[in-house]
Design a protein around this motif. Structure first.
Motif, PDB file in Angstrom:
ATOM      1  N   ARG A  65     -40.700  -4.843 -74.631  1.00 62.43           N
ATOM      2  CA  ARG A  65     -41.102  -5.052 -76.035  1.00 62.43           C
ATOM      3  C   ARG A  65     -40.452  -6.317 -76.594  1.00 62.43           C
ATOM      4  O   ARG A  65     -41.076  -7.051 -77.358  1.00 62.43           O
ATOM      5  N   LEU A  66     -39.222  -6.600 -76.200  1.00 66.78           N
ATOM      6  CA  LEU A  66     -38.564  -7.837 -76.639  1.00 66.78           C
ATOM      7  C   LEU A  66     -39.336  -9.060 -76.149  1.00 66.78           C
ATOM      8  O   LEU A  66     -39.561 -10.006 -76.914  1.00 66.78           O
ATOM      9  N   ASN A  80     -34.628 -12.582 -65.720  1.00 66.24           N
ATOM     10  CA  ASN A  80     -33.962 -12.372 -64.448  1.00 66.24           C
ATOM     11  C   ASN A  80     -33.533 -10.921 -64.393  1.00 66.24           C
ATOM     12  O   ASN A  80     -32.984 -10.401 -65.367  1.00 66.24           O
ATOM     13  N   ASP A  81     -33.834 -10.282 -63.293  1.00 62.39           N
ATOM     14  CA  ASP A  81     -33.343  -8.925 -63.043  1.00 62.39           C
ATOM     15  C   ASP A  81     -33.203  -8.764 -61.536  1.00 62.39           C
ATOM     16  O   ASP A  81     -34.203  -8.859 -60.822  1.00 62.39           O
ATOM     17  N   PRO A  82     -31.973  -8.571 -61.050  1.00 65.43           N
ATOM     18  CA  PRO A  82     -31.773  -8.449 -59.606  1.00 65.43           C
ATOM     19  C   PRO A  82     -32.446  -7.223 -58.993  1.00 65.43           C
ATOM     20  O   PRO A  82     -32.601  -7.144 -57.775  1.00 65.43           O
ATOM     21  N   HIS A  83     -32.879  -6.279 -59.829  1.00 68.50           N
ATOM     22  CA  HIS A  83     -33.488  -5.039 -59.328  1.00 68.50           C
ATOM     23  C   HIS A  83     -35.004  -5.018 -59.477  1.00 68.50           C
ATOM     24  O   HIS A  83     -35.659  -4.140 -58.914  1.00 68.50           O
ATOM     25  N   ILE A  84     -35.568  -5.964 -60.257  1.00 71.58           N
ATOM     26  CA  ILE A  84     -37.015  -5.982 -60.490  1.00 71.58           C
ATOM     27  C   ILE A  84     -37.517  -7.404 -60.275  1.00 71.58           C
ATOM     28  O   ILE A  84     -37.522  -8.222 -61.198  1.00 71.58           O
ATOM     29  N   PRO A  85     -37.944  -7.727 -59.039  1.00 72.02           N
ATOM     30  CA  PRO A  85     -38.371  -9.092 -58.744  1.00 72.02           C
ATOM     31  C   PRO A  85     -39.670  -9.518 -59.441  1.00 72.02           C
ATOM     32  O   PRO A  85     -39.888 -10.683 -59.710  1.00 72.02           O
ATOM     33  N   LYS A  86     -40.522  -8.549 -59.731  1.00 71.41           N
ATOM     34  CA  LYS A  86     -41.785  -8.845 -60.412  1.00 71.41           C
ATOM     35  C   LYS A  86     -42.080  -7.704 -61.379  1.00 71.41           C
ATOM     36  O   LYS A  86     -41.948  -6.534 -61.018  1.00 71.41           O
ATOM     37  N   ALA A  87     -42.482  -8.065 -62.585  1.00 71.83           N
ATOM     38  CA  ALA A  87     -42.794  -7.045 -63.591  1.00 71.83           C
ATOM     39  C   ALA A  87     -44.161  -6.442 -63.287  1.00 71.83           C
ATOM     40  O   ALA A  87     -45.180  -7.130 -63.419  1.00 71.83           O
ATOM     41  N   PRO A  88     -44.201  -5.180 -62.871  1.00 66.68           N
ATOM     42  CA  PRO A  88     -45.501  -4.562 -62.583  1.00 66.68           C
ATOM     43  C   PRO A  88     -46.266  -4.280 -63.870  1.00 66.68           C
ATOM     44  O   PRO A  88     -45.674  -4.102 -64.938  1.00 66.68           O
ATOM     45  N   ARG A  89     -47.573  -4.267 -63.764  1.00 63.13           N
ATOM     46  CA  ARG A  89     -48.411  -3.938 -64.918  1.00 63.13           C
ATOM     47  C   ARG A  89     -48.160  -2.477 -65.293  1.00 63.13           C
ATOM     48  O   ARG A  89     -48.088  -1.614 -64.430  1.00 63.13           O
ATOM     49  N   GLN A  90     -48.021  -2.265 -66.591  1.00 63.85           N
ATOM     50  CA  GLN A  90     -47.833  -0.907 -67.091  1.00 63.85           C
ATOM     51  C   GLN A  90     -49.038  -0.523 -67.937  1.00 63.85           C
ATOM     52  O   GLN A  90     -49.824  -1.389 -68.336  1.00 63.85           O
ATOM     53  N   ARG A  91     -49.163   0.738 -68.236  1.00 67.02           N
ATOM     54  CA  ARG A  91     -50.312   1.218 -69.002  1.00 67.02           C
ATOM     55  C   ARG A  91     -50.483   0.443 -70.310  1.00 67.02           C
ATOM     56  O   ARG A  91     -51.571   0.001 -70.637  1.00 67.02           O
ATOM     57  N   GLU A  92     -49.392   0.261 -71.051  1.00 63.52           N
ATOM     58  CA  GLU A  92     -49.485  -0.386 -72.359  1.00 63.52           C
ATOM     59  C   GLU A  92     -48.954  -1.817 -72.370  1.00 63.52           C
ATOM     60  O   GLU A  92     -49.052  -2.495 -73.380  1.00 63.52           O
ATOM     61  N   ASP A  94     -48.337  -5.630 -70.098  1.00 60.69           N
ATOM     62  CA  ASP A  94     -48.594  -6.469 -68.935  1.00 60.69           C
ATOM     63  C   ASP A  94     -48.004  -7.843 -69.223  1.00 60.69           C
ATOM     64  O   ASP A  94     -48.685  -8.731 -69.719  1.00 60.69           O
ATOM     65  N   ILE A  95     -46.716  -8.007 -68.930  1.00 59.15           N
ATOM     66  CA  ILE A  95     -46.039  -9.252 -69.292  1.00 59.15           C
ATOM     67  C   ILE A  95     -46.212 -10.346 -68.236  1.00 59.15           C
ATOM     68  O   ILE A  95     -45.931 -11.498 -68.505  1.00 59.15           O
ATOM     69  N   ARG A  96     -46.665  -9.997 -67.037  1.00 61.84           N
ATOM     70  CA  ARG A  96     -46.990 -10.962 -65.973  1.00 61.84           C
ATOM     71  C   ARG A  96     -45.899 -12.013 -65.753  1.00 61.84           C
ATOM     72  O   ARG A  96     -46.136 -13.202 -65.913  1.00 61.84           O
ATOM     73  N   LEU A  97     -44.741 -11.575 -65.367  1.00 56.63           N
ATOM     74  CA  LEU A  97     -43.634 -12.483 -65.072  1.00 56.63           C
ATOM     75  C   LEU A  97     -42.976 -12.103 -63.756  1.00 56.63           C
ATOM     76  O   LEU A  97     -43.028 -10.938 -63.343  1.00 56.63           O
ATOM     77  N   LYS A  98     -42.350 -13.078 -63.142  1.00 55.34           N
ATOM     78  CA  LYS A  98     -41.523 -12.847 -61.961  1.00 55.34           C
ATOM     79  C   LYS A  98     -40.097 -13.212 -62.323  1.00 55.34           C
ATOM     80  O   LYS A  98     -39.853 -14.127 -63.111  1.00 55.34           O
ATOM     81  N   SER A  99     -39.167 -12.503 -61.738  1.00 57.58           N
ATOM     82  CA  SER A  99     -37.754 -12.764 -61.985  1.00 57.58           C
ATOM     83  C   SER A  99     -37.394 -14.158 -61.496  1.00 57.58           C
ATOM     84  O   SER A  99     -37.731 -14.545 -60.386  1.00 57.58           O
ATOM     85  N   ARG A 100     -36.727 -14.898 -62.358  1.00 54.70           N
ATOM     86  CA  ARG A 100     -36.278 -16.248 -62.014  1.00 54.70           C
ATOM     87  C   ARG A 100     -34.895 -16.168 -61.393  1.00 54.70           C
ATOM     88  O   ARG A 100     -34.084 -15.311 -61.756  1.00 54.70           O
ATOM     89  N   LYS A 101     -34.616 -17.083 -60.462  1.00 57.69           N
ATOM     90  CA  LYS A 101     -33.293 -17.134 -59.845  1.00 57.69           C
ATOM     91  C   LYS A 101     -32.288 -17.585 -60.890  1.00 57.69           C
ATOM     92  O   LYS A 101     -32.481 -18.592 -61.572  1.00 57.69           O
ATOM     93  N   LEU A 102     -31.214 -16.838 -61.017  1.00 55.38           N
ATOM     94  CA  LEU A 102     -30.177 -17.156 -61.990  1.00 55.38           C
ATOM     95  C   LEU A 102     -29.323 -18.289 -61.426  1.00 55.38           C
ATOM     96  O   LEU A 102     -28.571 -18.100 -60.477  1.00 55.38           O
ATOM     97  N   ALA A 103     -29.467 -19.469 -62.004  1.00 55.92           N
ATOM     98  CA  ALA A 103     -28.763 -20.652 -61.522  1.00 55.92           C
ATOM     99  C   ALA A 103     -28.307 -21.479 -62.717  1.00 55.92           C
ATOM    100  O   ALA A 103     -28.844 -21.360 -63.820  1.00 55.92           O
ATOM    101  N   THR A 104     -27.334 -22.329 -62.470  1.00 56.69           N
ATOM    102  CA  THR A 104     -26.793 -23.187 -63.518  1.00 56.69           C
ATOM    103  C   THR A 104     -27.893 -24.005 -64.178  1.00 56.69           C
ATOM    104  O   THR A 104     -27.940 -24.136 -65.397  1.00 56.69           O
ATOM    105  N   GLY A 105     -28.793 -24.547 -63.360  1.00 57.66           N
ATOM    106  CA  GLY A 105     -29.894 -25.351 -63.895  1.00 57.66           C
ATOM    107  C   GLY A 105     -30.784 -24.565 -64.838  1.00 57.66           C
ATOM    108  O   GLY A 105     -31.191 -25.073 -65.886  1.00 57.66           O
ATOM    109  N   LEU A 106     -31.104 -23.341 -64.491  1.00 58.42           N
ATOM    110  CA  LEU A 106     -31.952 -22.502 -65.359  1.00 58.42           C
ATOM    111  C   LEU A 106     -31.231 -22.210 -66.670  1.00 58.42           C
ATOM    112  O   LEU A 106     -31.806 -22.365 -67.750  1.00 58.42           O
ATOM    113  N   LEU A 107     -29.990 -21.780 -66.593  1.00 59.22           N
ATOM    114  CA  LEU A 107     -29.239 -21.458 -67.807  1.00 59.22           C
ATOM    115  C   LEU A 107     -29.142 -22.668 -68.741  1.00 59.22           C
ATOM    116  O   LEU A 107     -29.270 -22.526 -69.959  1.00 59.22           O
TER     117      LEU A 107
END
Length: 154
Positions: A65-66, A80-92, A94-107
């Motif tokens: 929701r955030l 980024n979530d080390p436990h969820i590499p890709k956000a699956p579609r849910q009933r309500e 569908d954010i369609r994102l993949k977890s980004r690698k947590l790196a100094t450049g990204l931050l």
């Protein structure tokens, strides 16, 4: 209700839970404003998509929701979530994102990092050191000593 017992306390707790994403977004907006940024056009990295620490289940996760609300306000969102590499579609949702690698450049390229799930795999000292702004919804940065001025509690 079935037993004719007042349930107002339970209803109030539910109302508070439903309104928390709005509160977090408001705190993030204020923090960005103090840094001369608008939420519209801001780059936000959400840490943690799971509904609680160290699990791979995102059902009923406030992070979803955030992300939706951040997008509604014009932000560019990554997660980024080390436990969820890709956000699956849910009933309500569908954010369609993949977890980004947590790196100094990204931050360093994000206007703010929003800690939504306090996974134990995260090095919060390192995150605060390399981020411009950290909005902490889980008190995950309580032990961080350096860079306290970058941390906003939500």
């Amino acid at each position: 209700r079935e037993y004719e017992t007042p349930t107002r306390f339970i209803e109030l707790a539910g109302e508070i839970n439903v309104s928390m994403p709005d509160y977090v977004i408001h705190r993030l907006m204020l923090a960005l404003n103090e840094h001369g940024k608008s939420l519209n056009g801001a780059k936000i990295l959400v840490l943690g998509l799971a509904y609680k620490r160290d699990v791979d289940d995102m059902r009923e996760s406030p992070s979803v929701r955030l992300i939706e609300k951040l997008r509604e306000h014009g932000a560019t969102v990554a997660y980024n979530d080390p436990h969820i590499p890709k956000a699956p579609r849910q009933r309500e949702h569908d954010i369609r994102l993949k977890s980004r690698k947590l790196a100094t450049g990204l931050l360093g390229t994000q206007d703010a990092v929003l800690i939504a799930t306090d996974h134990t795999a995260y090095d919060y000292d390192w995150i605060v050191e390399n981020a411009k702004l950290v909005v902490d919804t889980r008190n995950a940065t309580a032990h961080v000593k350096k860079g306290r001025s970058k941390i906003v509690k939500a």
